[in-house]
Design an enzyme around this catalytic site. Structure first.
Site, mmCIF file in Angstrom:
data_model
loop_
_atom_site.group_PDB
_atom_site.id
_atom_site.type_symbol
_atom_site.label_atom_id
_atom_site.label_comp_id
_atom_site.label_asym_id
_atom_site.label_seq_id
_atom_site.Cartn_x
_atom_site.Cartn_y
_atom_site.Cartn_z
ATOM 1 C CE LYS A 172 -4.168 -2.085 0.345
ATOM 2 N NZ LYS A 172 -5.232 -1.753 -0.767
ATOM 3 C CG ASP B 72 -4.268 -0.758 -3.723
ATOM 4 O OD1 ASP B 72 -4.507 0.510 -4.595
ATOM 5 O OD2 ASP B 72 -4.940 -1.274 -3.176
ATOM 6 C CE LYS C 155 -10.524 -4.439 -4.526
ATOM 7 N NZ LYS C 155 -10.118 -3.255 -3.597
#
Length: 366
Positions: free
Chosen positions: A162, A191, A268
Site C-alpha cells: 500500500k 496499490d 471485487k
C-alpha cells in the site's frame, strides 16, 4: 426449489494488527452476514462489509437493503429462474453493491448446492486452486520492511504494498527499502488507492522503473472518476496499470477498456454487486484480451470464499488478492476455503462449502 427465508446477522472480528491504506485504517472487521434458506433445507451464505470510503455503504444501509428491499422481492421465488432473481436484485436499487453482493453469493451458494457441485465448477471451473498475495499496510519504511520479511517467511511470494498516503518520495523510499531487503525473486505490486495525481504518478513510476525496482503492476494510481488521468498514466509508463475503484460495473469496465485507460482490471464482488455481475465484467475484459485480478475488502471467510470460487471459475482471472481472513483473529464460518501458506484450496463440498457460523462473532441478528 423456492426461497423460504432471508435472515441477516451483524458480525465483528478484530484484526491482528491495524490495516492501513491511503483511504482508511481498519482494526475490526465488521460485516452483515446473510442466510438464505430454501425448500428442502438448502442454506446459502453471503456477507457484506461496510466500506464507506469505496462503496458508500454502512452496516445499517446494508441491512436495510436486504431486509426491506431484497427480502420481499425474493421470498417465494424459485432458484430455477435464476436470471429473474439476479435481475430483480440489480434493478431494485441503484448502487448498494455490497448489499447486492451478499444476497447474490448466498443465492449462488444455494444454486450450486442444489446442483451438488462446488460453485467454481458450476460457473466455470477454470482452476482448482489459486495463490493469493499478502498485503503490506502503509507504515514507516522500517515497519513495512519487517512486515514484508515476515510474510515471505510465512510462505508468500507476491506482496501487495500500500502506498499513496504520504509524499511520493516517501513511497519510493518504502519500496526501495523493501526491494533491497527481500531481493529480486519476490513479486511486488503496488496499490495507491487513488492517492496520486496523474502527472506525479507518472514521475513516481518512471523513477521506480529507473531504479530497477521491478514492480509487477500499479493499482488505481489516481482518483476513481479521473479516467483521463488513468489513461495518461497508462500511456506514459511501462509498468502495467490496474483499474480498481474506477470499475464497479460492466459499463465502467467497457468504458475503461474502450479508451485504453488501464492494462488490467481488479474485480471485487463488493463493487460489482456480486458474482452474477462480476462474471459479466470478466467476460468483457476477456473480449478485450485483458487479464483480471480478483480482490476484496476486509471481509471474513464467507465473502472471500465466494470471491475465490468466482476467481477460480474464470480463465482470464490470473491474479488473486484474497488475504483478508488471514488478517483476522478468528474464523466466522466453519467450512469454505482453506489456506496452506499462500495457496487457497476450494475443496469439493457443494456450493461454497460453508456449514455454520460461529455465534461468538455475532453481535446482532435481524
Amino acid at each position: 426449489m423456492r426461497i423460504k427465508s432471508i435472515e441477516t446477522y451483524r458480525g465483528a472480528i478484530p484484526l491482528h494488527t491495524p490495516f492501513k491504506t491511503a483511504l482508511r485504517t481498519v482494526t475490526v472487521a465488521e460485516t452483515i452476514i446473510v442466510k438464505v434458506t430454501c425448500e428442502g433445507g438448502i442454506v446459502g451464505w453471503g456477507e457484506a462489509p461496510p466500506t464507506h470510503v469505496i462503496t458508500g455503504e454502512s452496516l445499517a444501509s446494508i441491512d436495510y437493503a436486504i431486509q426491506s428491499i431484497f427480502k420481499s422481492l425474493l421470498i417465494g421465488e424459485t432458484l430455477q429462474m435464476r436470471e429473474i432473481l439476479f435481475q430483480k436484485i440489480e434493478n431494485s436499487m441503484v448502487r448498494n453493491t455490497s448489499a447486492k453482493a451478499a444476497v447474490d453469493m448466498a443465492l449462488y451458494d444455494c444454486i450450486a448446492k442444489q446442483a451438488d457441485l462446488p460453485l467454481y465448477q458450476l460457473i466455470g471451473g477454470a482452476h482448482e486452486a489459486i495463490e493469493t498475495d499478502y498485503t503490506v499496510s502503509v507504515n514507516t519504511p522500517d515497519e513495512m520492511v519487517q512486515d514484508a520479511k515476515n510474510y515471505i517467511q510465512n510462505g508468500f511470494s507476491v506482496l501487495k504494498i500500500k502506498v499513496g498516503k504520504d509524499q511520493i518520495a516517501t513511497d519510493i523510499k518504502r519500496i526501495e527499502a523493501i526491494r533491497n531487503e527481500i531481493g529480486p525473486d519476490i513479486q511486488i505490486r503496488l496499490d495507491a488507492n487513488q492517492g496520486w495525481q496523474a502527472k506525479e504518478a507518472v514521475r513516481a513510476i518512471r523513477r521506480m522503473e529507473d531504479l530497477g525496482l521491478e514492480i509487477e503492476l500499479i493499482e488505481q494510481p489516481v482518483i476513481a472518476y479521473d479516467l483521463d488521468g488513468l489513461k495518461y498514466v497508462t500511456e506514459n509508463t511501462d509498468t502495467p496499470i490496474m483499474a480498481d475503484e474506477s470499475v464497479f460495473s460492466v459499463y465502467d469496465a467497457k468504458r475503461v477498456l474502450e479508451i485504453g485507460a488501464a492494462d488490467l482490471i481488479n474485480i471485487k464482488l463488493m463493487k460489482s454487486g456480486g458474482i452474477h455481475q462480476a462474471i459479466k465484467i470478466a467476460k468483457v475484459a476477456e473480449a478485450y484480451g485483458v487479464e483480471c485480478m480478483v480482490g476484496s475488502m476486509i471481509e471474513t471467510k464467507i465473502g472471500i470464499t465466494a470471491a475465490a470460487h468466482f476467481a477460480a471459475s474464470q480463465p482470464n482471472v490470473t491474479r488473486y488478492d484474497l488475504d483478508a481472513p488471514l488478517m483476522l483473529t478468528g474464523d466466522i464460518a466453519n467450512g469454505g476455503i482453506s489456506y496452506k501458506r499462500n495457496q487457497i484450496k476450494l475443496g469439493n463440498a457443494a456450493g461454497l462449502g460453508i456449514q455454520t457460523i460461529e455465534e461468538k462473532y455475532i453481535v446482532e441478528k435481524s
